[in-house]
Design an enzyme around this catalytic site. Sequence first.
Site, PDB file in Angstrom:
ATOM      1  N   LYS A  91       0.922  -1.344  -0.201  1.00  0.00           N
ATOM      2  CA  LYS A  91      -0.010  -0.026   0.113  1.00  0.00           C
ATOM      3  C   LYS A  91       0.808   1.313   0.005  1.00  0.00           C
ATOM      4  O   LYS A  91       0.577   2.286  -0.819  1.00  0.00           O
ATOM      5  CB  LYS A  91      -0.880  -0.059   1.389  1.00  0.00           C
ATOM      6  CG  LYS A  91      -1.837  -1.027   1.419  1.00  0.00           C
ATOM      7  CD  LYS A  91      -2.944  -1.037   2.526  1.00  0.00           C
ATOM      8  CE  LYS A  91      -2.238  -0.971   3.811  1.00  0.00           C
ATOM      9  NZ  LYS A  91      -1.740  -2.184   4.190  1.00  0.00           N
ATOM     10  N   ARG A 106      -9.558   1.144   9.086  1.00  0.00           N
ATOM     11  CA  ARG A 106      -9.221  -0.111   9.441  1.00  0.00           C
ATOM     12  C   ARG A 106     -10.238  -0.832  10.255  1.00  0.00           C
ATOM     13  O   ARG A 106     -10.260  -2.023  10.566  1.00  0.00           O
ATOM     14  CB  ARG A 106      -7.810  -0.192   9.976  1.00  0.00           C
ATOM     15  CG  ARG A 106      -6.646   0.230   9.166  1.00  0.00           C
ATOM     16  CD  ARG A 106      -5.585  -0.436   9.674  1.00  0.00           C
ATOM     17  NE  ARG A 106      -4.359   0.389   9.127  1.00  0.00           N
ATOM     18  CZ  ARG A 106      -3.055  -0.467   8.976  1.00  0.00           C
ATOM     19  NH1 ARG A 106      -2.993  -1.349   9.084  1.00  0.00           N
ATOM     20  NH2 ARG A 106      -2.422   0.593   8.379  1.00  0.00           N
ATOM     21  N   ARG A 115      11.596  -6.882   4.440  1.00  0.00           N
ATOM     22  CA  ARG A 115      11.576  -5.532   4.856  1.00  0.00           C
ATOM     23  C   ARG A 115      12.209  -4.976   6.099  1.00  0.00           C
ATOM     24  O   ARG A 115      12.728  -4.136   6.421  1.00  0.00           O
ATOM     25  CB  ARG A 115       9.965  -4.826   4.850  1.00  0.00           C
ATOM     26  CG  ARG A 115       9.821  -3.381   4.750  1.00  0.00           C
ATOM     27  CD  ARG A 115       8.525  -2.893   4.487  1.00  0.00           C
ATOM     28  NE  ARG A 115       7.867  -3.445   5.888  1.00  0.00           N
ATOM     29  CZ  ARG A 115       6.517  -3.046   5.838  1.00  0.00           C
ATOM     30  NH1 ARG A 115       5.860  -2.692   4.738  1.00  0.00           N
ATOM     31  NH2 ARG A 115       5.624  -3.363   6.734  1.00  0.00           N
ATOM     32  N   ARG A 135      11.788  -1.759  10.847  1.00  0.00           N
ATOM     33  CA  ARG A 135      10.720  -1.381  11.369  1.00  0.00           C
ATOM     34  C   ARG A 135      10.693  -2.403  12.630  1.00  0.00           C
ATOM     35  O   ARG A 135      10.779  -3.458  12.573  1.00  0.00           O
ATOM     36  CB  ARG A 135       9.697  -1.692  10.504  1.00  0.00           C
ATOM     37  CG  ARG A 135       9.463  -0.134   9.929  1.00  0.00           C
ATOM     38  CD  ARG A 135       8.177  -0.328   9.009  1.00  0.00           C
ATOM     39  NE  ARG A 135       6.916  -0.805   9.530  1.00  0.00           N
ATOM     40  CZ  ARG A 135       5.620  -0.766   9.019  1.00  0.00           C
ATOM     41  NH1 ARG A 135       5.538  -0.203   7.648  1.00  0.00           N
ATOM     42  NH2 ARG A 135       4.486  -1.307   9.397  1.00  0.00           N
ATOM     43  N   ARG A 161      -0.145  -9.234  12.875  1.00  0.00           N
ATOM     44  CA  ARG A 161      -0.721  -8.121  12.269  1.00  0.00           C
ATOM     45  C   ARG A 161      -1.472  -8.610  11.014  1.00  0.00           C
ATOM     46  O   ARG A 161      -2.596  -8.057  10.953  1.00  0.00           O
ATOM     47  CB  ARG A 161       0.275  -6.973  11.735  1.00  0.00           C
ATOM     48  CG  ARG A 161       0.848  -6.121  12.527  1.00  0.00           C
ATOM     49  CD  ARG A 161       2.209  -5.558  12.374  1.00  0.00           C
ATOM     50  NE  ARG A 161       2.391  -4.861  10.878  1.00  0.00           N
ATOM     51  CZ  ARG A 161       3.356  -4.687  10.384  1.00  0.00           C
ATOM     52  NH1 ARG A 161       4.435  -5.295  10.717  1.00  0.00           N
ATOM     53  NH2 ARG A 161       3.308  -3.855   9.206  1.00  0.00           N
TER      54      ARG A 161
HETATM   55  P1  ADP Z   1       0.997  -2.187   7.691  1.00  0.00           P
HETATM   56  O1  ADP Z   1      -0.008  -1.639   6.817  1.00  0.00           O
HETATM   57  O2  ADP Z   1       2.193  -2.792   7.137  1.00  0.00           O
HETATM   58  O3  ADP Z   1       0.611  -2.684   8.916  1.00  0.00           O
HETATM   59  P2  ADP Z   1       1.087   0.736   8.321  1.00  0.00           P
HETATM   60  O4  ADP Z   1       2.300   1.682   8.097  1.00  0.00           O
HETATM   61  O5  ADP Z   1      -0.138   1.000   7.509  1.00  0.00           O
HETATM   62  O6  ADP Z   1       1.557  -0.694   8.140  1.00  0.00           O
HETATM   63  O7  ADP Z   1       0.682   0.736   9.917  1.00  0.00           O
HETATM   64  C1  ADP Z   1       1.648   0.289  10.868  1.00  0.00           C
HETATM   65  C2  ADP Z   1       0.874   0.688  12.172  1.00  0.00           C
HETATM   66  O8  ADP Z   1       0.408   1.785  12.451  1.00  0.00           O
HETATM   67  C3  ADP Z   1      -0.080  -0.519  12.444  1.00  0.00           C
HETATM   68  O9  ADP Z   1       0.301  -1.914  12.735  1.00  0.00           O
HETATM   69  C4  ADP Z   1      -0.999   0.336  13.416  1.00  0.00           C
HETATM   70  O10 ADP Z   1      -0.498  -0.052  14.901  1.00  0.00           O
HETATM   71  C5  ADP Z   1      -1.032   1.735  13.390  1.00  0.00           C
HETATM   72  N1  ADP Z   1      -2.002   2.122  12.642  1.00  0.00           N
HETATM   73  C6  ADP Z   1      -1.875   2.520  11.129  1.00  0.00           C
HETATM   74  N2  ADP Z   1      -3.172   3.032  10.537  1.00  0.00           N
HETATM   75  C7  ADP Z   1      -4.264   2.459  11.521  1.00  0.00           C
HETATM   76  C8  ADP Z   1      -5.289   2.721  11.807  1.00  0.00           C
HETATM   77  N3  ADP Z   1      -6.245   3.095  10.622  1.00  0.00           N
HETATM   78  N4  ADP Z   1      -5.901   2.638  12.932  1.00  0.00           N
HETATM   79  C9  ADP Z   1      -5.253   2.153  13.702  1.00  0.00           C
HETATM   80  N5  ADP Z   1      -3.972   1.901  13.762  1.00  0.00           N
HETATM   81  C10 ADP Z   1      -3.333   2.477  12.542  1.00  0.00           C
END
Ligand code: ADP
Length: 190
Positions: free
Chosen positions: A13, A88, A127, A133, A144
């Site tokens: 994404k 989400r 990654r 990360r 996750r």
């Molecule tokens: P990925 O899609 O690989 O999990 P992201 O960078 O989109 O990575 O998100 C990393 C973390 O940030 C998530 O695991 C969560 O803890 C937090 N996060 C991101 N977007 C949201 C959201 N919309 N609601 C709640 N937590 C979020």
Amino acid sequence: MRMLLMGPPGAGKGTQAKVLAERLNIPAVSTGDIFRANVKDETPLGLEAKRYMDAGDYVPDEVTNAMVRDRLSEADAGDGFLLDGYPRTLAQVGTLDDILAEHGHKLDAVVALIADTDVLVARMLKRAHVEGRSDDSEEVVRHRQDVYTAETKPLLRVYAQRGLLVEVDGVGEIDEVSERVLAALKTVTE
Ligand code: ADP
């Protein structure tokens, strides 16, 4: 264009959001990137978010919703945006609906990047080596994926029922996937 980019962790994404935002001339708004920037700067929001992120859990809806509401009220998001990683949860869908309604706007498209879980886990572990990360350890990566399946995957049905969803194969070269998304967008927005 007001669009969402959805899909499981590791589906690409973030990478696609940057390419597509540039091609479509709209800002990419990534909740994950905003949280990580706040963690890095040790802001109160970052300190709050970090413990959830490190465990692979979602940051609480109230925190995330307030942050997105602020970001979408900024001038550059007035004419369009690509949201990456939001909503989400069902509660976040409701908040996004409210924010859009308050501005007299509506969503144009929801793109879901699709990939097999094993491919996703392999990509994320790779990654982890490259980017370091703190939420990319194997245990957290698997968690996750489970959180996504339980909390976020059901949202795809919601957007499908609204006639907004297009699913795109997320496996392939970056350019190839971008072209697929752009082609798919034409089918929902025309
Ligand atoms: P990925 O899609 O690989 O999990 P992201 O960078 O989109 O990575 O998100 C990393 C973390 O940030 C998530 O695991 C969560 O803890 C937090 N996060 C991101 N977007 C949201 C959201 N919309 N609601 C709640 N937590 C979020």
